[in-house]
Structure formats: structure tokens, C-alpha cells
Write an enzyme that holds these catalytic residues in place. Structure first.
Site, PDB file in Angstrom:
ATOM      1  N   ASP A 138       0.809  -1.208   0.000  1.00 43.29           N
ATOM      2  CA  ASP A 138       0.000   0.000   0.000  1.00 43.29           C
ATOM      3  C   ASP A 138       0.853   1.273   0.000  1.00 43.29           C
ATOM      4  OD1 ASP A 138      -3.117   0.735   0.803  1.00 43.29           O
ATOM      5  OD2 ASP A 138      -1.701   2.186   1.605  1.00 43.29           O
ATOM      6  N   ALA A 166      -4.695   2.615  -0.550  1.00 49.14           N
ATOM      7  CA  ALA A 166      -4.464   2.106  -1.904  1.00 49.14           C
ATOM      8  C   ALA A 166      -5.092   0.732  -2.091  1.00 49.14           C
ATOM      9  CB  ALA A 166      -2.968   2.051  -2.194  1.00 49.14           C
ATOM     10  N   ASP A 167      -4.894  -0.150  -1.122  1.00 51.16           N
ATOM     11  CA  ASP A 167      -5.417  -1.514  -1.252  1.00 51.16           C
ATOM     12  C   ASP A 167      -6.934  -1.528  -1.414  1.00 51.16           C
ATOM     13  OD1 ASP A 167      -2.940  -2.661  -1.087  1.00 51.16           O
ATOM     14  OD2 ASP A 167      -3.115  -3.266   1.007  1.00 51.16           O
ATOM     15  N   ILE A 168      -7.629  -0.716  -0.617  1.00 51.04           N
ATOM     16  CA  ILE A 168      -9.089  -0.747  -0.650  1.00 51.04           C
ATOM     17  C   ILE A 168      -9.652   0.180  -1.727  1.00 51.04           C
ATOM     18  CG2 ILE A 168     -11.195  -0.265   0.670  1.00 51.04           C
ATOM     19  CD1 ILE A 168      -9.731  -1.229   3.160  1.00 51.04           C
TER      20      ILE A 168
END
Length: 402
Positions: A138, A166-168
């Protein structure tokens, strides 16, 4: 039931981006089957605290998903996937580019079996480009996307976010959007789809407020220089007891309420100024004013009818017990297969005619392998043979009577 009842998803993902996406699909009623490598387990499973056989976080991210343990390097495991893909025609995977192809279950191979397949790949950098095979997390995606460069205080280090933005926002959410768009397209045309989600691409697109200023006017976004990153009075302020208030009173009516709140309506001229030095002067006045009272005292005042975009910075435990979170039923009790329930964060979207679907908390690797194989038409002898060959790996399977 659920608004996505009838969709069937094979989930090859681990950690956060893919599992969060398939959790949302499952919450909306899709049937999600998690295919797990028995000898390369999801590390989130061991992220404490542990509740039963898996961590609370794993139980949350993988709720309502059955688990099939398969050693995908074995031909028999591939054959099981080929059989499943005729029914589970949505695939989500999170390997580096080319891994699914090497395993013999890539998009082109599965498309031969089921031309209507929707195949979604989530990677850090996408299926193309010079970084496509690079590892990342992330913090790396936010950095390369330019977001980290103006998301910290002047003369200080960038601060790791408390949540995986970033991941979600860059991986999970666009995967759900892309899959549902592909389902709509397939219903109209009968055509399947390959979806390439680059977490860095989507993170880069989050520069929506200040990126255009650079592209058109070469205005580089800098720390504490912008309306929304501390360059104005839109900011956090320390209270007397070292807690914090968030103040977002940008619009003129809200600015007027803010100035009245701190006891000087005439400050509206200073608060609305576009000059940096006057904005800084107003911030200093705010800092002194907010420090005069504790967080509780400010909350008590705000609850008397103030509607000017000021809220307390709550701990997670305080947020759980906030009347708004409770009224929206954002904490739910999800059944566990072994009995009892687990408190989890609820699905956040409300539909007028459909409810979120919470079947059970996430289960251990291979928990449902035999049940799934039996549903596919395999008998006990066949399943025993597959077990002996190690197709399910070394994970102990639950015994199911035939």
C-alpha cells in the site's frame, strides 16, 4: 438471498484487496468460493486476536465464503477448477502477472472452457508496464502515485495511513465496480471480460482534486499548501485534554458559524481570505480557542444544534459506540460455523428492497473441500483418492458423512 443472488465467484486472492472485494460481493448475495493453497496460507489468518481457528480480521474479510483447499500444481486440482468454472464464471485473483497462466488456470485457458467468464486480476502495477512484475505494498503504491508527496506536514516525514487506502480504494473497490460492469455487459451481449486492476493506476486517479492543476497549470501540490491538506484552516485542532477536533467549515455559512462558535463573528473576513498569511493567522486563533476546552466540552456545545462541519476525532472504540454508527447498524453479529457469533463491521450500502447477506464468519483453509467436491458429483472413494494424492494438501479436512 441478496441483490447479487445467482452470481458465483471463484476467489484466488489473499491478504486485503481481493478478499475485501469478494466480501462485498458476498454481502450482496453472491456465492463466493475461496480457493486456497494449503501450503501457502493467508497471513491475515494469524493476525491477532484469534477467534476460534482464524483471526478476527480473517473471519471478517472472508465471511460467507466457503473454502476449498487445492494444490494447484497437481493436475487433478486443475481439473477441479475446470469443472467449477462452468458454474463459477467470475474469477478474481491477486497473483503477479503470468502466475495463473503458469498454473494452467489463466484467462485464456478458462475462456476456452467457458467463453462467458469474467476474469478480474488485481495487482500492484497492472498487467503491463515496466513494474508489472515488481512486488509492492500500500505505502509503495501511494508513493508512486504522487499522493504521499503532499499528504504530510511541512518539514516532517510522510505518515503511514492508519488504513490501507491504496489496497481498498485502489484495489478492492474498483474490482467490485469492474466486475459488476462486466456482468452488466455480459447480460447485454453474452460476452465475457478480462479486467486488469492496477492499484497504482487507481491510486493515481485519486489525485482528482489537485492533479488537474498540475496538468493544466504546472502547479505542483505541496504539503500544507492546499485547501484540503492543511494549507487553510481546514484541519485538526488540539483540545485542552490533548484530544482533537476536525474542522471543515469551508463554505461561507459554515465559516460564519465557526467564527460565532469561538466568540468573534468579525473573524469571517480573516477566515475567508485567500492570502496564506491571513489563513495562517486565523489558524493560530483557532488553535488557541480550541485549546480552551476539553473534547467533551466541545462535543457538548456542538450537540446543542451546531451544524457547521466540526466533529471530534474518535478512537475506534468510541466510533463503535457513536449514536450515528449504532443507528446505521454498522456492527453486526455474524454466525460462526462452530457455533456462536462474531461481531463484525457491517456491509455499508443500504438497498431499499434487499438486505446484506451474512451467512457465516470466515473459515479455516479447506473447511468445505469435501462438501464442495460432493456437490460437484464426486463420491467418497474419489475424494479419498484425491486426499491420498495430496490434492488438498496437508490441511486436515472436515469429515462429511455420505
Amino acid at each position: 438471498m441478496g441483490i447479487l443472488n445467482g452470481l458465483k465467484v471463484l476467489d484466488f486472492s489473499t491478504l486485503l484487496p481481493g478478499p475485501f472485494a469478494t466480501m462485498m460481493l458476498a454481502d450482496m448475495g453472491a456465492e463466493v468460493l475461496k480457493v486456497e493453497a494449503p501450503n501457502r496460507e493467508d497471513l491475515v489468518k494469524y493476525l491477532g486476536p484469534i477467534d476460534g481457528e482464524v483471526s478476527a480480521t480473517f473471519g471478517h474479510l472472508n465471511r460467507s465464503k466457503r473454502s476449498l483447499a487445492l494444490d494447484l500444481k497437481q493436475s487433478e486440482a486443475k481439473e477441479i477448477i475446470y469443472q467449477l468454472i462452468q458454474e463459477y464464471d467470475i474469477v478474481i485473483e491477486q497473483f503477479r502477472p503470468g502466475v495463473m497462466d503458469k498454473l494452467g488456470i489463466g484467462y485464456e485457458k478458462l475462456k476456452e472452457i467457458n467463453p462467458k467468464i469474467i476474469f478480474c486480476s488485481i495487482t500492484g502495477y497492472g498487467q503491463t508496464g515496466p513494474l508489472r512484475n515488481r512486488a509492492g505494498h500500500d505505502i509503495n503504491y501511494l508513493s508512486l502515485a504522487g499522493l504521499s508527496s503532499y499528504s504530510f506536514r511541512k518539514d516532517q516525514l510522510p505518515v503511514p495511513a492508519g488504513v490501507q487506502v491504496a489496497d481498498i480504494a485502489g484495489g478492492s473497490m474498483p474490482a467490485v465496480i469492474g466486475i459488476l460492469a462486466a456482468v452488466y455487459h455480459r447480460e447485454k451481449t453474452g460476452e465475457g471480460q478480462r479486467i486488469d486492476i492496477s492499484i497504482t493506476d487507481v491510486s493515481f486517479s485519486l489525485n482528482a482534486m489537485y492533479g488537474p492543476g498540475y496538468l493544466v497549470g504546472k502547479e505542483e501540490p505541496e504539503p500544507e499548501s492546499l485547501l484540503l491538506n492543511g494549507g487553510s484552516f481546514y484541519d485538526y485542532y488540539e483540545t485542552k485534554d490533548k484530544r482533537y477536533l476536525s474542522i471543515g467549515s469551508l463554505e461561507p455559512p459554515f465559516q460564519a458559524m465557526l467564527c460565532e462558535l469561538i466568540g468573534d463573528p468579525s473573524l469571517i473576513k480573516l477566515s475567508s481570505s485567500e492570502r496564506k498569511e491571513e489563513q495562517q493567522a486565523f489558524k493560530e486563533i483557532l488553535e488557541k480557542a480550541i485549546k480552551q476546552k476539553t473534547l467533551y466540552e466541545w462535543v457538548s456545545i456542538l450537540e446543542e444544534g451546531f451544524d457547521g462541519c466540526i466533529e471530534p476525532v474518535l478512537s475506534f472504540s468510541e466510533a463503535v459506540n457513536h449514536p450515528q454508527i449504532k443507528a446505521r447498524e454498522m456492527i453486526v453479529a455474524v454466525p460462526k460455523k462452530e457455533g456462536g457469533t462474531q461481531s463484525q463491521i457491517a456491509f455499508p450500502i443500504k438497498f431499499s428492497t434487499q438486505q446484506a447477506n451474512y451467512r457465516f464468519a470466515g473459515v479455516n483453509t479447506g473447511n468445505d473441500s469435501e462438501e464442495i467436491l460432493r456437490e460437484m458429483g464426486h463420491n467418497k472413494d474419489t475424494i479419498d483418492t484425491l486426499k491420498q494424492k495430496g490434492v488438498f494438501g496437508s490441511i486436515v479436512q472436515k469429515e462429511i458423512s455420505f
